[in-house]
Motif scaffolding. Structure first.
Motif, PDB file in Angstrom:
ATOM      1  N   THR A 132      23.602  34.629  45.601  1.00  0.00           N
ATOM      2  CA  THR A 132      23.564  35.593  44.511  1.00  0.00           C
ATOM      3  C   THR A 132      24.982  35.755  43.963  1.00  0.00           C
ATOM      4  O   THR A 132      25.938  35.153  44.446  1.00  0.00           O
ATOM      5  N   ALA A 133      25.101  36.615  42.973  1.00  0.00           N
ATOM      6  CA  ALA A 133      26.413  36.890  42.393  1.00  0.00           C
ATOM      7  C   ALA A 133      27.374  37.447  43.441  1.00  0.00           C
ATOM      8  O   ALA A 133      28.583  37.185  43.399  1.00  0.00           O
ATOM      9  N   ALA A 134      26.830  38.225  44.403  1.00  0.00           N
ATOM     10  CA  ALA A 134      27.682  38.805  45.451  1.00  0.00           C
ATOM     11  C   ALA A 134      28.286  37.716  46.323  1.00  0.00           C
ATOM     12  O   ALA A 134      29.454  37.804  46.732  1.00  0.00           O
ATOM     13  N   ALA A 135      27.503  36.679  46.621  1.00  0.00           N
ATOM     14  CA  ALA A 135      28.012  35.574  47.437  1.00  0.00           C
ATOM     15  C   ALA A 135      29.105  34.820  46.686  1.00  0.00           C
ATOM     16  O   ALA A 135      30.148  34.475  47.264  1.00  0.00           O
ATOM     17  N   TYR A 136      28.869  34.550  45.411  1.00  0.00           N
ATOM     18  CA  TYR A 136      29.882  33.865  44.604  1.00  0.00           C
ATOM     19  C   TYR A 136      31.161  34.698  44.513  1.00  0.00           C
ATOM     20  O   TYR A 136      32.281  34.172  44.616  1.00  0.00           O
ATOM     21  N   ASP A 137      31.003  36.003  44.313  1.00  0.00           N
ATOM     22  CA  ASP A 137      32.177  36.851  44.188  1.00  0.00           C
ATOM     23  C   ASP A 137      32.999  36.843  45.476  1.00  0.00           C
ATOM     24  O   ASP A 137      34.235  36.787  45.439  1.00  0.00           O
ATOM     25  N   ALA A 138      32.318  36.870  46.629  1.00  0.00           N
ATOM     26  CA  ALA A 138      33.014  36.914  47.912  1.00  0.00           C
ATOM     27  C   ALA A 138      33.833  35.651  48.143  1.00  0.00           C
ATOM     28  O   ALA A 138      35.025  35.708  48.465  1.00  0.00           O
ATOM     29  N   ILE A 139      33.209  34.486  47.987  1.00  0.00           N
ATOM     30  CA  ILE A 139      33.940  33.246  48.250  1.00  0.00           C
ATOM     31  C   ILE A 139      34.986  32.976  47.169  1.00  0.00           C
ATOM     32  O   ILE A 139      36.067  32.453  47.447  1.00  0.00           O
ATOM     33  N   ASN A 140      34.688  33.361  45.933  1.00  0.00           N
ATOM     34  CA  ASN A 140      35.657  33.113  44.860  1.00  0.00           C
ATOM     35  C   ASN A 140      36.900  33.994  44.992  1.00  0.00           C
ATOM     36  O   ASN A 140      37.992  33.601  44.553  1.00  0.00           O
ATOM     37  N   GLN A 141      36.748  35.185  45.582  1.00  0.00           N
ATOM     38  CA  GLN A 141      37.948  35.980  45.867  1.00  0.00           C
ATOM     39  C   GLN A 141      38.892  35.214  46.787  1.00  0.00           C
ATOM     40  O   GLN A 141      40.109  35.168  46.554  1.00  0.00           O
ATOM     41  N   VAL A 142      38.323  34.627  47.829  1.00  0.00           N
ATOM     42  CA  VAL A 142      39.133  33.863  48.780  1.00  0.00           C
ATOM     43  C   VAL A 142      39.798  32.681  48.077  1.00  0.00           C
ATOM     44  O   VAL A 142      40.981  32.395  48.262  1.00  0.00           O
ATOM     45  N   ARG A 143      39.038  32.009  47.240  1.00  0.00           N
ATOM     46  CA  ARG A 143      39.553  30.819  46.558  1.00  0.00           C
ATOM     47  C   ARG A 143      40.599  31.182  45.498  1.00  0.00           C
ATOM     48  O   ARG A 143      41.601  30.484  45.341  1.00  0.00           O
ATOM     49  N   ARG A 144      40.381  32.245  44.765  1.00  0.00           N
ATOM     50  CA  ARG A 144      41.362  32.627  43.738  1.00  0.00           C
ATOM     51  C   ARG A 144      42.700  32.987  44.378  1.00  0.00           C
ATOM     52  O   ARG A 144      43.762  32.609  43.868  1.00  0.00           O
ATOM     53  N   ARG A 145      42.659  33.712  45.475  1.00  0.00           N
ATOM     54  CA  ARG A 145      43.904  34.036  46.159  1.00  0.00           C
ATOM     55  C   ARG A 145      44.594  32.757  46.625  1.00  0.00           C
ATOM     56  O   ARG A 145      45.819  32.629  46.579  1.00  0.00           O
ATOM     57  N   ALA A 146      43.805  31.765  47.075  1.00  0.00           N
ATOM     58  CA  ALA A 146      44.367  30.506  47.553  1.00  0.00           C
ATOM     59  C   ALA A 146      45.137  29.773  46.454  1.00  0.00           C
ATOM     60  O   ALA A 146      46.090  29.047  46.735  1.00  0.00           O
ATOM     61  N   TYR A 147      44.733  29.968  45.206  1.00  0.00           N
ATOM     62  CA  TYR A 147      45.402  29.319  44.074  1.00  0.00           C
ATOM     63  C   TYR A 147      46.439  30.231  43.413  1.00  0.00           C
ATOM     64  O   TYR A 147      46.975  29.902  42.355  1.00  0.00           O
ATOM     65  N   GLY A 148      46.683  31.377  44.016  1.00  0.00           N
ATOM     66  CA  GLY A 148      47.677  32.299  43.470  1.00  0.00           C
ATOM     67  C   GLY A 148      47.227  33.012  42.224  1.00  0.00           C
ATOM     68  O   GLY A 148      48.062  33.382  41.384  1.00  0.00           O
ATOM     69  N   LEU A 149      45.909  33.250  42.101  1.00  0.00           N
ATOM     70  CA  LEU A 149      45.348  33.846  40.889  1.00  0.00           C
ATOM     71  C   LEU A 149      44.852  35.262  41.153  1.00  0.00           C
ATOM     72  O   LEU A 149      44.530  35.615  42.289  1.00  0.00           O
ATOM     73  N   PRO A 150      44.745  36.093  40.113  1.00  0.00           N
ATOM     74  CA  PRO A 150      44.181  37.440  40.275  1.00  0.00           C
ATOM     75  C   PRO A 150      42.746  37.369  40.796  1.00  0.00           C
ATOM     76  O   PRO A 150      41.953  36.519  40.365  1.00  0.00           O
ATOM     77  N   LEU A 151      42.400  38.251  41.690  1.00  0.00           N
ATOM     78  CA  LEU A 151      41.088  38.191  42.335  1.00  0.00           C
ATOM     79  C   LEU A 151      39.946  38.480  41.370  1.00  0.00           C
ATOM     80  O   LEU A 151      38.831  37.971  41.550  1.00  0.00           O
ATOM     81  N   ALA A 152      40.178  39.288  40.358  1.00  0.00           N
ATOM     82  CA  ALA A 152      39.099  39.712  39.468  1.00  0.00           C
ATOM     83  C   ALA A 152      38.888  38.783  38.281  1.00  0.00           C
ATOM     84  O   ALA A 152      37.928  38.954  37.521  1.00  0.00           O
ATOM     85  N   ASP A 153      39.759  37.800  38.098  1.00  0.00           N
ATOM     86  CA  ASP A 153      39.687  36.940  36.914  1.00  0.00           C
ATOM     87  C   ASP A 153      38.910  35.660  37.189  1.00  0.00           C
ATOM     88  O   ASP A 153      39.179  34.956  38.179  1.00  0.00           O
ATOM     89  N   VAL A 154      37.960  35.361  36.315  1.00  0.00           N
ATOM     90  CA  VAL A 154      37.222  34.098  36.407  1.00  0.00           C
ATOM     91  C   VAL A 154      38.200  32.938  36.242  1.00  0.00           C
ATOM     92  O   VAL A 154      39.097  32.974  35.399  1.00  0.00           O
TER      93      VAL A 154
END
Length: 537
Positions: A413-435
């Motif tokens: 669901t969207a919640a699952a995508y949001d959870a893993i994408n937070q981890v991935r965005r931080r890994a790339y040095g990006l803001p957590l809330a930004d697509v």
């Protein structure tokens, strides 16, 4: 470090010399004469925590001797001796097989004594219940370490009344797991929040919630295969989220390090960040500490260097080509967890770094914890330090949430995508809330595709944190992965000598299903006649 008053002497039975067997010992405290004050209860609790830092648990064994040979890394040693757990060269007589079993039951016994005597002291009832909650949780956690490694084990819920009552049968693993969950759930309502505690060395409410989720995911997978536990895992990760106690850091003040690398630098510098690190095994090294066994070893087995300033370390943890290739272009984690350099020479005070060539991947050393970040005062000691071990991080909770959500809803669901994408965005040095087109997973992944993404992300984010082997086993892919690693090494550009040395553990583990469980230790089998050995041992 803020170790919990590492005092375990009061509750230990000390062996007496033959010449004084007819005398009443003077260095032993009868349990009936203890637990009479809040201070004594806290000392007993500290003794229960202390087992976490033992050599056979988080000081070394769980992430090194018994956990290093997976698709993340392997043990590389220059000698031709392969008689080591890191090569899966062990049997039921091995000291590490015995040590994990023995120390876990020592922790359980201490918890049982504390629980049995919890009501003796006159004290504030809220504080009493908090101590009880921590003791219940620790008893359950030590049982979790046992059942997840050995399978069926004796379930010990009361203090030992008679040293001669040794024939205790093993309880089926599923029953042990259910009692673990019951104790942890009871404990969760008693302990304090991490904000109230102020550090991550004691068990908080969200720490228990996150570990319950881990237990549930283990139960949902092999060998229990109780898929109803995915829903429970999802619930408990959501409870952590609702607490608002934790979040991924994207900046750390004026530091020039990435937010990801700073997590592990903090652990080496006695800095707690309770937003990121929910529960840590705490280690202690300071100018007044002369107890070798109070120190840890995290970071001392990688980035080999014989140098005071950098920190004495052996370069024995080598990373795999698979792990290196899992990281995408721009992922800041890769060159942190896999050091892009090695120390080519050193003197008493300086060390020279030499970068690896582009073709030299398989020979690189793990770099998640780096000794040169440790504070130089007090002086660094050889192969031991005070770096804390992260038992539970918030990123792990996010990835568990995503995994459980995917299973419960037959796709993410969207919640699952949001959870893993937070981890991935931080890994790339990006803001957590930004697509992010660079960091975010592709939309519309199937259930199986998303599960594979979770499996890969856990390796990228949580490598060397002692979780990979149990993950591979519960996913039912351990033997398959270990076999694939033999092929990877044989197809690499490593020398023929290193190939034959480095595939030893993988080839052994892939050759028999017995390596899905540790053997019951020989001492236990010999003494406890009610126990039976695990299959294949």
């Amino acid at each position: 470090m803020k170790r919990l008053l590492l005092l375990l002497l009061s509750l230990q039975v000390l062996a007496a010399c033959n010449k004084v067997l007819d005398k009443k010992p003077t260095d032993f405290v009868e349990p009936g004469n203890y637990y009479n004050s809040e201070s004594e209860l806290n000392l007993a609790l500290a003794a229960t925590y202390d087992v976490l830092g033992n050599e056979y648990l988080y000081c070394s064994s769980l992430w090194y001797q018994l956990g290093i040979c997976t698709d993340e890394a392997f043990y590389a040693y220059s000698s031709n001796s392969y008689s080591a757990p890191m090569f899966y060269q062990y049997d039921y007589t091995n000291v590490y097989i015995m040590g994990l079993w023995q120390q876990s039951y020592i922790g359980i016994e201490r918890a049982n004594l504390l629980i049995a005597n919890i009501n003796k002291a006159k004290m504030d009832e809220g504080k009493r219940q908090a101590i009880l909650g921590e003791a219940l949780f620790l008893r359950a956690f030590y049982h979790f370490l046992l059942v997840s490694n050995y399978g069926n084990v004796p379930l010990k819920l009361t203090p030992s009344a008679d040293v001669n009552s040794v024939n205790v049968p093993a309880t089926p693993a599923k029953e042990v797991y259910e009692k673990i969950l019951a104790d942890m759930k009871e404990a969760e309502g008693k302990v304090r929040t991490i904000t109230d505690i102020g550090n991550s060395s004691r068990v908080s409410r969200t720490a228990i919630q996150g570990i319950i989720a881990r237990v549930c995911l283990n139960m949902a997978g092999y060998p229990i295969l109780d898929q109803s536990k995915y829903a429970e895992a999802l619930h408990w990760t959501q409870e952590v989220m609702k607490s608002n106690e934790h979040a991924l850091r994207t900046t750390y003040g004026a530091t020039t390090n990435s937010a990801y690398s700073q997590i592990f630098i903090n652990q080496s510098q006695d800095i707690y960040d309770t937003k990121e690190c929910i529960w840590e095994a705490d280690f202690n090294t300071n100018g007044n500490n002369t107890s070798y066994w109070e120190m840890g070893k995290l970071g001392t087995m990688n980035l080999g260097c014989n140098n005071f300033d950098t920190g004495f370390a052996g370069g024995n943890i080598k990373t795999t080509i698979k792990l290196y290739n899992l990281y995408g272009a721009g992922d800041l984690r890769r060159d942190w967890v896999i050091a892009p350099f090695y120390f080519s020479s050193s003197s008493a005070t300086t060390a020279v770094r030499t970068n690896y060539t582009a073709s030299n991947i398989i020979g690189r050393e793990a770099g998640k914890w780096r000794r040169y970040y440790e504070l130089s005062s007090p002086p660094k000691q050889q192969y031991v330090n005070g770096t804390n071990f992260p038992i539970l991080r918030f990123a792990d909770v996010l990835l568990m949430l995503a995994e459980a959500d995917n299973e419960v809803n037959n796709g993410p669901t969207a919640a699952a995508y949001d959870a893993i994408n937070q981890v991935r965005r931080r890994a790339y040095g990006l803001p957590l809330a930004d697509v992010s087109a660079v960091a975010d997973l592709p939309a519309s992944l199937s259930k199986d595709q998303f599960k594979q993404a979770i499996m890969d992300e856990r390796a990228r984010e949580l490598c060397f944190e002692g979780l990979r082997k149990s993950d591979l086993i519960r996913w039912g892919v351990f033997t398959q992965v270990m076999s694939a690693m033999v092929t990877e090494i044989n197809n690499s550009n490593a020398s023929a000598t290193n190939k034959s040395r480095w595939i030893t553990g993988y080839f052994t583990a892939a050759s028999s299903p017995r390596y899905l469980l540790l053997p019951v230790p020989s001492l236990e089998i010999n003494v406890n006649k009610a126990l039976t050995q695990n299959p294949g041992w």
